[in-house]
Design an enzyme around this catalytic site. Sequence first.
Site, PDB file in Angstrom:
ATOM      1  N   ASN A 127      -4.830   2.827 -13.175  1.00 17.07           N
ATOM      2  CA  ASN A 127      -3.789   1.868 -12.577  1.00 17.07           C
ATOM      3  C   ASN A 127      -2.467   2.458 -12.721  1.00 17.07           C
ATOM      4  O   ASN A 127      -2.075   3.370 -13.725  1.00 17.07           O
ATOM      5  CB  ASN A 127      -3.721   0.532 -13.517  1.00 17.07           C
ATOM      6  CG  ASN A 127      -2.603  -0.262 -12.979  1.00 17.07           C
ATOM      7  OD1 ASN A 127      -2.683  -0.615 -11.735  1.00 17.07           O
ATOM      8  ND2 ASN A 127      -1.956  -1.011 -13.763  1.00 17.07           N
ATOM      9  N   MET A 129      -3.663  -7.151  -7.701  1.00 13.68           N
ATOM     10  CA  MET A 129      -2.867  -7.996  -8.592  1.00 13.68           C
ATOM     11  C   MET A 129      -3.864  -9.064  -9.177  1.00 13.68           C
ATOM     12  O   MET A 129      -3.268 -10.073  -9.608  1.00 13.68           O
ATOM     13  CB  MET A 129      -2.193  -8.919  -7.608  1.00 13.68           C
ATOM     14  CG  MET A 129      -0.790  -8.048  -6.893  1.00 13.68           C
ATOM     15  SD  MET A 129       0.149  -7.156  -8.073  1.00 13.68           S
ATOM     16  CE  MET A 129       1.010  -8.575  -8.724  1.00 13.68           C
ATOM     17  N   ARG A 130      -5.068  -8.669  -9.460  1.00  8.53           N
ATOM     18  CA  ARG A 130      -5.937  -9.385 -10.229  1.00  8.53           C
ATOM     19  C   ARG A 130      -6.297  -8.427 -11.474  1.00  8.53           C
ATOM     20  O   ARG A 130      -6.557  -7.382 -11.429  1.00  8.53           O
ATOM     21  CB  ARG A 130      -7.261  -9.642  -9.472  1.00  8.53           C
ATOM     22  CG  ARG A 130      -6.854 -10.746  -8.507  1.00  8.53           C
ATOM     23  CD  ARG A 130      -7.949 -11.247  -7.432  1.00  8.53           C
ATOM     24  NE  ARG A 130      -7.401 -12.143  -6.545  1.00  8.53           N
ATOM     25  CZ  ARG A 130      -7.266 -13.412  -6.448  1.00  8.53           C
ATOM     26  NH1 ARG A 130      -7.798 -14.086  -7.496  1.00  8.53           N
ATOM     27  NH2 ARG A 130      -6.863 -13.831  -5.366  1.00  8.53           N
ATOM     28  N   LEU A 159      -9.029  -7.285 -13.905  1.00  4.79           N
ATOM     29  CA  LEU A 159     -10.366  -6.783 -14.036  1.00  4.79           C
ATOM     30  C   LEU A 159     -10.906  -6.837 -15.555  1.00  4.79           C
ATOM     31  O   LEU A 159     -10.149  -5.840 -16.209  1.00  4.79           O
ATOM     32  CB  LEU A 159     -10.525  -5.332 -13.382  1.00  4.79           C
ATOM     33  CG  LEU A 159     -10.176  -5.366 -11.821  1.00  4.79           C
ATOM     34  CD1 LEU A 159     -10.195  -4.030 -11.355  1.00  4.79           C
ATOM     35  CD2 LEU A 159     -11.151  -6.078 -11.237  1.00  4.79           C
ATOM     36  N   HIS A 218       1.681   1.370 -13.344  1.00  5.13           N
ATOM     37  CA  HIS A 218       2.483   0.098 -13.600  1.00  5.13           C
ATOM     38  C   HIS A 218       3.919   0.550 -13.640  1.00  5.13           C
ATOM     39  O   HIS A 218       4.127   1.536 -14.014  1.00  5.13           O
ATOM     40  CB  HIS A 218       1.979  -0.193 -15.036  1.00  5.13           C
ATOM     41  CG  HIS A 218       2.881  -1.351 -15.584  1.00  5.13           C
ATOM     42  ND1 HIS A 218       2.635  -2.953 -15.108  1.00  5.13           N
ATOM     43  CD2 HIS A 218       3.848  -1.620 -16.344  1.00  5.13           C
ATOM     44  CE1 HIS A 218       3.062  -3.504 -15.712  1.00  5.13           C
ATOM     45  NE2 HIS A 218       4.148  -2.767 -16.390  1.00  5.13           N
ATOM     46  N   GLY A 252       0.769  -1.280  -0.020  1.00  2.59           N
ATOM     47  CA  GLY A 252       0.016  -0.002   0.111  1.00  2.59           C
ATOM     48  C   GLY A 252       0.764   1.200   0.053  1.00  2.59           C
ATOM     49  O   GLY A 252       0.298   2.406   0.513  1.00  2.59           O
ATOM     50  N   SER A 253       1.993   1.227  -0.560  1.00  4.09           N
ATOM     51  CA  SER A 253       2.872   2.510  -0.353  1.00  4.09           C
ATOM     52  C   SER A 253       2.245   3.519  -1.506  1.00  4.09           C
ATOM     53  O   SER A 253       2.252   4.655  -1.090  1.00  4.09           O
ATOM     54  CB  SER A 253       4.342   2.053  -0.792  1.00  4.09           C
ATOM     55  OG  SER A 253       4.514   1.681  -2.139  1.00  4.09           O
TER      56      SER A 253
HETATM   57  C1  GRF Z   1       3.522  -1.009  -7.531  1.00  2.00           C
HETATM   58  O1  GRF Z   1       4.957  -0.931  -7.765  1.00  2.00           O
HETATM   59  C2  GRF Z   1       2.609  -0.699  -8.838  1.00  2.00           C
HETATM   60  O2  GRF Z   1       3.241  -0.418  -9.731  1.00  2.00           O
HETATM   61  C3  GRF Z   1       2.158  -2.155  -9.009  1.00  2.00           C
HETATM   62  O3  GRF Z   1       2.045  -2.623  -7.764  1.00  2.00           O
HETATM   63  C4  GRF Z   1       2.724  -2.086  -6.712  1.00  2.00           C
HETATM   64  C5  GRF Z   1       2.259  -1.799  -5.686  1.00  2.00           C
HETATM   65  O4  GRF Z   1       2.868  -1.346  -4.400  1.00  2.00           O
HETATM   66  N1  GRF Z   1       1.025  -1.981  -9.732  1.00  2.00           N
HETATM   67  P1  GRF Z   1       2.218  -0.883  -3.257  1.00  2.00           P
HETATM   68  O5  GRF Z   1       1.283  -1.916  -2.436  1.00  2.00           O
HETATM   69  O6  GRF Z   1       1.381   0.506  -3.611  1.00  2.00           O
HETATM   70  O7  GRF Z   1       3.205  -0.439  -2.394  1.00  2.00           O
END
Ligand code: GRF
Length: 207
Positions: A114, A97-98, A100, A116, A17-18
Site C-alpha cells: 500500500n 479505500m476499504r 482488507l 500512504h 488513479g494517479s
Molecule cells: C493516494 O494519495 C494514496 O496515498 C492514498 O490514496 C490516494 C490515491 O490517489 N492511499 P490516486 O487514486 O492514486 O490518485
Amino acid sequence: MHGEQPLRLGVLGSGKGSNFVAIAEAIRNGSLQAEVGLVVSDVAEAGILQHARDRGMPARFIAPGAFRTKLDPTAEAAFIGALQEARVDLVVLAGFMRILKGDFLKAFEGRVVNIHPSLLPSFPGLEAWKQALEYGVKVTGCTVHWVDQGVDTGPILAQRAVPVLDDDTVSSLHQRIQEAERTLYPETLARLTRGGWATPGRAGSRT
Ligand code: GRF
C-alpha cells in the site's frame, strides 16, 4: 516467485488513479519490469478503471456490498477470485479505500503493498496530509508498506519526505505529497521486482 516472468500486478483503487497511472507509465517506459494482470475497483465510476481501460488493461468493478469501510464476505470472495483468476503475484493498493483483512490477506499473504500519504507511523488513517498540517509538523511525506491486519501498520518498504511550507494549504500539501507518491511507488515496486522479496517482518522485509 516470478523468475524470468514479469511480475503480475493486481491493482486495487477507489479513486482517480494517479498512482496507477505512474505505475503504468513506469511499466511502459521499462523502468518497472511488471505487467498489470487486473485493475479492480469498488467504485464503478472510479478514474482508475478508466485509466486502465484507456491503456487496454483488464479492469473490473466489483460491488463492495453493504459495509462502508470493508468488503462484505461475498464481495471479498469475488475480489479474491478475480485476482487469483488473473494470476497476480502482488496486490498493489493504490487509493483503495476499504480495509482488507482476514480471508483476503490470507489468500495473498505477504503479497499486498500500500502507499500512504504520511511518514508512518505518524498520521495513519484518513486525510493524513490534513492531520500533518493541523498537527504542525514541518516534514511529512509518503510511505510504501506491506499490508497487515492493522490500519497502515505493516512493515515499511520505503518512504519519501516532503517539507511542509509556511504557506501550505491542505490542498497544496496534498498535491506535493501525491507528486512524491508518483515517483516513490513505481521505484519501490521496481526494487521489489529486482530483488524478489522476503516474507514481511519488521526486521527482514527490506530488499
Ligand atoms: C493516494 O494519495 C494514496 O496515498 C492514498 O490514496 C490516494 C490515491 O490517489 N492511499 P490516486 O487514486 O492514486 O490518485
